[in-house]
Design a protein around this motif. Structure first.
Motif, PDB file in Angstrom:
ATOM      1  N   TYR A 156      -0.970   2.886  -2.898  1.00 16.02           N
ATOM      2  CA  TYR A 156      -1.757   1.489  -3.334  1.00 16.02           C
ATOM      3  C   TYR A 156      -0.816   0.141  -3.006  1.00 16.02           C
ATOM      4  O   TYR A 156      -1.394  -0.903  -2.885  1.00 16.02           O
ATOM      5  N   ALA A 157       0.327   0.493  -3.065  1.00 13.19           N
ATOM      6  CA  ALA A 157       1.205  -0.792  -2.902  1.00 13.19           C
ATOM      7  C   ALA A 157       1.120  -1.222  -1.475  1.00 13.19           C
ATOM      8  O   ALA A 157       1.002  -2.440  -1.152  1.00 13.19           O
ATOM      9  N   VAL A 158       1.076  -0.204  -0.642  1.00 13.57           N
ATOM     10  CA  VAL A 158       1.238  -0.487   0.794  1.00 13.57           C
ATOM     11  C   VAL A 158      -0.282  -1.108   1.229  1.00 13.57           C
ATOM     12  O   VAL A 158      -0.346  -2.069   1.816  1.00 13.57           O
ATOM     13  N   ARG A 159      -1.412  -0.395   0.757  1.00 13.64           N
ATOM     14  CA  ARG A 159      -2.621  -0.907   0.907  1.00 13.64           C
ATOM     15  C   ARG A 159      -2.752  -2.424   0.283  1.00 13.64           C
ATOM     16  O   ARG A 159      -3.269  -3.430   1.072  1.00 13.64           O
ATOM     17  N   ARG A 209      15.398  -5.132  -3.749  1.00 18.82           N
ATOM     18  CA  ARG A 209      16.954  -4.563  -3.885  1.00 18.82           C
ATOM     19  C   ARG A 209      17.143  -3.450  -2.694  1.00 18.82           C
ATOM     20  O   ARG A 209      16.052  -2.690  -2.504  1.00 18.82           O
ATOM     21  N   VAL A 210      18.293  -3.481  -2.371  1.00 13.38           N
ATOM     22  CA  VAL A 210      18.718  -2.430  -1.296  1.00 13.38           C
ATOM     23  C   VAL A 210      18.542  -1.096  -1.880  1.00 13.38           C
ATOM     24  O   VAL A 210      18.242   0.160  -1.056  1.00 13.38           O
ATOM     25  N   SER A 247      10.027   0.085  -2.754  1.00 10.30           N
ATOM     26  CA  SER A 247       9.655  -1.078  -2.405  1.00 10.30           C
ATOM     27  C   SER A 247      10.015  -1.198  -0.928  1.00 10.30           C
ATOM     28  O   SER A 247       9.059  -2.070  -0.059  1.00 10.30           O
ATOM     29  N   ASN A 248      11.170  -0.665  -0.560  1.00  8.34           N
ATOM     30  CA  ASN A 248      11.341  -1.002   0.872  1.00  8.34           C
ATOM     31  C   ASN A 248      10.750  -0.115   1.846  1.00  8.34           C
ATOM     32  O   ASN A 248      10.343  -0.522   2.983  1.00  8.34           O
ATOM     33  N   ALA A 249      10.270   1.194   1.290  1.00 11.09           N
ATOM     34  CA  ALA A 249       9.193   1.821   2.119  1.00 11.09           C
ATOM     35  C   ALA A 249       8.014   1.164   2.311  1.00 11.09           C
ATOM     36  O   ALA A 249       7.267   1.267   3.303  1.00 11.09           O
ATOM     37  N   VAL A 250       7.306   0.452   1.227  1.00 15.56           N
ATOM     38  CA  VAL A 250       6.240  -0.224   1.205  1.00 15.56           C
ATOM     39  C   VAL A 250       6.400  -1.255   2.343  1.00 15.56           C
ATOM     40  O   VAL A 250       5.317  -1.352   2.872  1.00 15.56           O
ATOM     41  N   CYS A 251       7.412  -2.129   2.491  1.00 15.99           N
ATOM     42  CA  CYS A 251       7.466  -3.186   3.316  1.00 15.99           C
ATOM     43  C   CYS A 251       7.407  -2.350   4.866  1.00 15.99           C
ATOM     44  O   CYS A 251       6.851  -3.028   5.689  1.00 15.99           O
ATOM     45  N   ALA A 252       8.276  -1.274   5.007  1.00 21.99           N
ATOM     46  CA  ALA A 252       8.132  -0.609   6.536  1.00 21.99           C
ATOM     47  C   ALA A 252       6.672  -0.364   6.794  1.00 21.99           C
ATOM     48  O   ALA A 252       6.089  -0.419   7.991  1.00 21.99           O
ATOM     49  N   ARG A 253       5.925   0.177   5.800  1.00 25.73           N
ATOM     50  CA  ARG A 253       4.908   0.831   5.978  1.00 25.73           C
ATOM     51  C   ARG A 253       3.669  -0.048   6.334  1.00 25.73           C
ATOM     52  O   ARG A 253       2.730   0.033   6.925  1.00 25.73           O
ATOM     53  N   TRP A 284      12.740  -8.540   4.306  1.00 28.78           N
ATOM     54  CA  TRP A 284      11.787  -8.025   5.322  1.00 28.78           C
ATOM     55  C   TRP A 284      10.681  -9.001   5.446  1.00 28.78           C
ATOM     56  O   TRP A 284      10.392 -10.111   4.519  1.00 28.78           O
ATOM     57  N   THR A 285      10.239  -9.342   6.673  1.00 28.70           N
ATOM     58  CA  THR A 285       9.409 -10.318   6.982  1.00 28.70           C
ATOM     59  C   THR A 285       8.046  -9.890   7.868  1.00 28.70           C
ATOM     60  O   THR A 285       8.136  -9.050   8.568  1.00 28.70           O
ATOM     61  N   PHE A 286       7.246 -10.848   7.630  1.00 30.19           N
ATOM     62  CA  PHE A 286       5.808 -10.463   8.444  1.00 30.19           C
ATOM     63  C   PHE A 286       5.533 -11.743   9.017  1.00 30.19           C
ATOM     64  O   PHE A 286       5.346 -12.845   8.257  1.00 30.19           O
ATOM     65  N   ASP A 287       5.001 -11.890  10.335  1.00 27.84           N
ATOM     66  CA  ASP A 287       5.029 -12.758  11.055  1.00 27.84           C
ATOM     67  C   ASP A 287       3.340 -13.471  10.854  1.00 27.84           C
ATOM     68  O   ASP A 287       2.402 -12.884  11.542  1.00 27.84           O
ATOM     69  N   LEU A 288       3.178 -14.413   9.901  1.00 25.31           N
ATOM     70  CA  LEU A 288       1.872 -15.044   9.766  1.00 25.31           C
ATOM     71  C   LEU A 288       1.306 -15.877  10.890  1.00 25.31           C
ATOM     72  O   LEU A 288       0.112 -15.652  10.858  1.00 25.31           O
ATOM     73  N   ALA A 289       2.309 -16.363  11.480  1.00 24.89           N
ATOM     74  CA  ALA A 289       1.796 -17.130  12.737  1.00 24.89           C
ATOM     75  C   ALA A 289       1.213 -16.191  13.698  1.00 24.89           C
ATOM     76  O   ALA A 289       0.083 -16.747  14.372  1.00 24.89           O
ATOM     77  N   ALA A 290       1.825 -15.137  13.905  1.00 26.81           N
ATOM     78  CA  ALA A 290       1.052 -14.249  14.971  1.00 26.81           C
ATOM     79  C   ALA A 290      -0.130 -13.695  14.590  1.00 26.81           C
ATOM     80  O   ALA A 290      -1.177 -13.582  15.305  1.00 26.81           O
TER      81      ALA A 290
END
Length: 175
Positions: free
Chosen positions: A96-99, A122-123, A128-134, A158-164
């Motif tokens: 659910y978090a990934v979706r 947090r490291v 939550s780190n897995a959610v970002c990667a997925r 973790w970043t996501f390119d909104l411009a792209a």
């Protein structure tokens, strides 16, 4: 099916449910009832002012599985949009978090004006780190941070390119 619904005054019970020791272990612990009420009011105010978009996450099996949001912030003196989320323990492990994060990114691109969406779990928060990667975010490294203010923590960025994403939509590559 998973859907996002604008956070409203009626969603305070969900915020209370997410304020458990288990859910706030990486966030400095549960907030007092007064602080929680202030957060509830802040969420509504930021949404009204256009400074954030806060959503209740709903699934076919329950109307309130969690909260996800983005807000304006800064990272390395660069204006960005930041993302955060919480899914109730009984609904974790179902994707659910990934979706929800996959649904949040186009909303951030459409309604925000920054080039990056940033998440800072947090490291030691493996989930939550897995959610970002997925969800397609790019790992940018570790950094020192504070959360809540005055409480030093180490986070992954973790970043996501909104411009792209905006460009791909403008060119018709994405709906």
């Amino acid at each position: 099916m998973l859907t996002l619904h604008p956070y409203s005054a009626d969603d305070f019970p969900l915020l209370e449910a997410l304020n458990s020791p288990e859910m706030t272990a990486y966030l400095g612990g549960p907030e007092s009832p007064e602080k929680l009420q202030q957060r509830h009011e802040k969420y509504q105010r930021l949404a009204r002012e256009g400074q954030a978009r806060i959503f209740r996450i709903a699934a076919d099996d329950h109307p309130a599985v969690g909260i996800i949001n983005w807000w304006y912030g800064e990272w390395h003196d660069q204006p960005v949009q930041e993302a955060g989320w919480a899914v109730r323990p009984e609904f974790q492990g179902r994707g659910y978090a990934v979706r929800a994060l996959e649904l949040l990114t186009p909303d951030a691109a459409e309604h925000g004006d920054r080039t990056l969406l940033v998440a800072n779990p947090r490291v030691d928060n493996a989930a939550s780190n897995a959610v970002c990667a997925r969800a397609g975010f790019s790992f940018r490294g570790e950094e020192d941070d504070e959360y809540p203010p005055g409480n030093p923590i180490r986070t992954n960025v973790w970043t996501f390119d909104l411009a792209a994403l905006r460009e791909a939509r403008a060119l018709g590559y994405l709906p």
